[in-house]
Design an enzyme around this catalytic site. Structure first.
Site, mmCIF file in Angstrom:
data_model
loop_
_atom_site.group_PDB
_atom_site.id
_atom_site.type_symbol
_atom_site.label_atom_id
_atom_site.label_comp_id
_atom_site.label_asym_id
_atom_site.label_seq_id
_atom_site.Cartn_x
_atom_site.Cartn_y
_atom_site.Cartn_z
ATOM 1 N N GLU A 7 -73.863 -25.179 15.985
ATOM 2 C CA GLU A 7 -74.700 -25.772 17.029
ATOM 3 C C GLU A 7 -75.700 -24.792 17.650
ATOM 4 O O GLU A 7 -75.621 -24.499 18.859
ATOM 5 C CB GLU A 7 -73.803 -26.363 18.132
ATOM 6 C CG GLU A 7 -72.844 -27.420 17.633
ATOM 7 C CD GLU A 7 -71.918 -27.967 18.729
ATOM 8 O OE1 GLU A 7 -71.978 -27.476 19.868
ATOM 9 O OE2 GLU A 7 -71.148 -28.885 18.442
ATOM 10 N N GLU A 27 -67.145 -31.654 13.414
ATOM 11 C CA GLU A 27 -66.465 -31.885 14.699
ATOM 12 C C GLU A 27 -66.644 -33.324 15.129
ATOM 13 O O GLU A 27 -67.748 -33.875 15.036
ATOM 14 C CB GLU A 27 -67.051 -31.025 15.841
ATOM 15 C CG GLU A 27 -66.693 -29.582 15.796
ATOM 16 C CD GLU A 27 -67.290 -28.786 16.960
ATOM 17 O OE1 GLU A 27 -67.541 -29.373 18.040
ATOM 18 O OE2 GLU A 27 -67.510 -27.590 16.765
HETATM 19 O O1 IFM Z 1 -65.775 -27.423 22.514
HETATM 20 C C1 IFM Z 1 -67.020 -27.687 21.960
HETATM 21 C C2 IFM Z 1 -67.243 -26.864 20.712
HETATM 22 O O2 IFM Z 1 -67.112 -25.495 20.964
HETATM 23 C C3 IFM Z 1 -68.624 -27.100 20.163
HETATM 24 N N1 IFM Z 1 -68.870 -28.510 19.988
HETATM 25 C C4 IFM Z 1 -68.572 -29.385 21.083
HETATM 26 C C5 IFM Z 1 -67.159 -29.148 21.581
HETATM 27 C C6 IFM Z 1 -66.835 -30.090 22.741
HETATM 28 O O3 IFM Z 1 -67.708 -29.868 23.796
#
Ligand code: IFM
Length: 439
Positions: free
Chosen positions: A167, A350
């Site tokens: 990200e 994710e």
């Molecule tokens: O916890 C975070 C992660 O580190 C990166 N993506 C989003 C998740 C939830 O906010």
């Protein structure tokens, strides 16, 4: 509709994901040096209750137990990140003890039949490198290349799936424009400089990967958000296009097409933000996949008062504890769009939710999380059935953990962590998954 594992392709990978600073703890052990997140979280008022990752889930010591829990749930794969300040001193000299931890972790995963997917950078830049200018210093891309090379040489014999950055939008915009993440700056132009250095760092890492690793895959993970106009007006449509290009396009287009998106570039020119377009050839070194971190959508309205001419509007859908709308259809939309635009294999790296979890009699009855996952799995399946090359799905997160600026107040885990005792409890969702994952 009930969804079953056998609805997915035979070799589809189900995994779970974490990141180093959010779970490892042991911040002063075995030669680890501070990262920008140690500094930020130790600055009073920067995180909820001024909490930090000093201990987190103590995974540095409890990794064997955590692997047994992954195995018990039945995961095929585990996505974790390497802490750069643990494996390199001053960001450039290798730290054997830190490397040993990841050697042990990877060996234990493989012994338990779990495929490691590794992220090289999940936000914890060594503080020593930040003091050299951090991501505002163009040389950081080369420091990152050296770090990546060290990791490929150390673990490349056993790890076949690599992700350069997690990200980069968050590193650049939350860290340098909105100031809510480390290092906490508020400067729009800096955010674009950082975004460019991060993308160059990604490209340099891919380049050295191809030289060193002959039988592995490498990609980039972005947070991908479904962007929708708040109202059916031309202004809101136009604002939504620009936000889509800034959040999504800015970190995908250069990697595949070697250029930044035009409409957003036009706006930046109009408001006097300079964009560096050096080394687009490095940024667009061919990659093997995109990782997709999907959580929600954003509703966008035109707002001339705002520096970027837009504002977020609160949506009507039910929300998670993060205040994010639950919008599984958006996962289908973004997967389709990424597939159509870039024709590249995808992994959901994710997806998950923070819930109002309460531990009662040793159990968290998180049926909302089961419903959330089921509906998002269905969206992913719909995309696969329509030809999207989605190859795996990683649930965020294995454990409740340090949720950055939110400290420990948000629980995303499939496993509840009692931070006082460091005891782990499988939530109802983990038990549901265990059944779902059974072959
Ligand atoms: O916890 C975070 C992660 O580190 C990166 N993506 C989003 C998740 C939830 O906010």
């Amino acid at each position: 509709m009930q969804i079953r594992r056998k609805d997915f392709p035979e070799n589809f990978i189900f995994g779970t994901a974490t990141s180093a600073y959010q779970i490892e703890g042991a911040v002063n052990e075995d030669g680890r040096e501070p990262s920008i997140w140690d500094t930020f979280s130790h600055t009073p008022g920067k995180t909820k209750n001024s909490e930090n990752g000093d201990i987190a889930c103590d995974h540095y010591h409890k990794y064997k137990e955590d692997i047994q829990l992954m195995k018990e749930i039945g995961f095929d794969a585990y996505r974790f990140s390497i802490s750069w300040p643990r494996v390199m001193k001053q960001g450039k000299i290798k730290n054997e003890k830190g490397l040993d931890f990841y050697n042990r972790l990877v060996d234990a995963l493989l012994e338990n039949g779990i495929t490691p997917f590794v992220t090289l950078y999940h936000w914890d830049l060594p503080q020593s490198l930040h003091e050299k200018g951090g991501w505002l210093n163009p040389d950081m891309a080369l420091y990152f290349q050296d770090y990546a090379a060290l990791m490929f040489e150390t673990l490349g014999d056993r790890i076949k799936f690599w992700i350069t950055l997690n990200e980069p939008w968050c590193s650049a915009f939350l860290g340098y424009f909105l100031g809510i993440h480390a290092p906490g700056h508020n400067n729009l132009e800096e955010a674009f400089t950082v975004a460019h250095t991060l993308l160059r760092a990604h490209g340099y890492a891919v380049k050295v990967f191809r030289e060193l690793i002959k039988d592995g895959k490498i990609g980039l993970t972005n947070v991908v958000t479904k962007i929708e106009p708040a109202n059916e007006t031309d202004e809101d449509f136009q604002a939504a296009i620009i936000v889509d290009e800034l959040i999504n396009g800015w970190f995908h287009d250069p990697v595949i097409f070697g250029r930044y998106p035009d409409t957003a570039k036009g706006l930046l020119k109009q408001i006097g933000v300079n964009i560096n377009e050096d080394e687009m050839d490095i940024i667009s070194e061919p990659i093997d996949f995109f990782g997709v971190n999907y959580y929600t959508r954003q509703l966008i309205a035109y707002d001339p008062q705002n520096q970027l001419m837009y504002k977020n509007v609160e949506g009507p859908l039910p929300k998670t504890e993060m205040g994010w709308e639950i919008y599984p259809e958006g996962l289908y939309d973004v997967l389709k769009k990424l597939h159509q635009r870039y024709s590249i294999p995808l992994y959901v790296t994710e997806n998950g939710m923070a819930g109002p979890d309460k531990l009662e009699n040793g159990m968290v009855n998180d049926i909302y999380r089961i419903e959330y996952l089921e509906n998002h799995f269905l969206s992913a399946l719909k995309a696969i059935n329509e030809g999207v090359e989605l190859k795996g799905y990683f649930i965020w997160s294995l454990l409740d953990n340090f949720e950055w600026a939110e400290g420990y107040s948000k629980r995303f885990g499939l496993i509840y962590v009692d931070y006082e005792t460091q005891k782990r409890y499988l939530k109802r969702s983990a038990i549901w998954l265990k059944d779902f994952l059974k072959r």
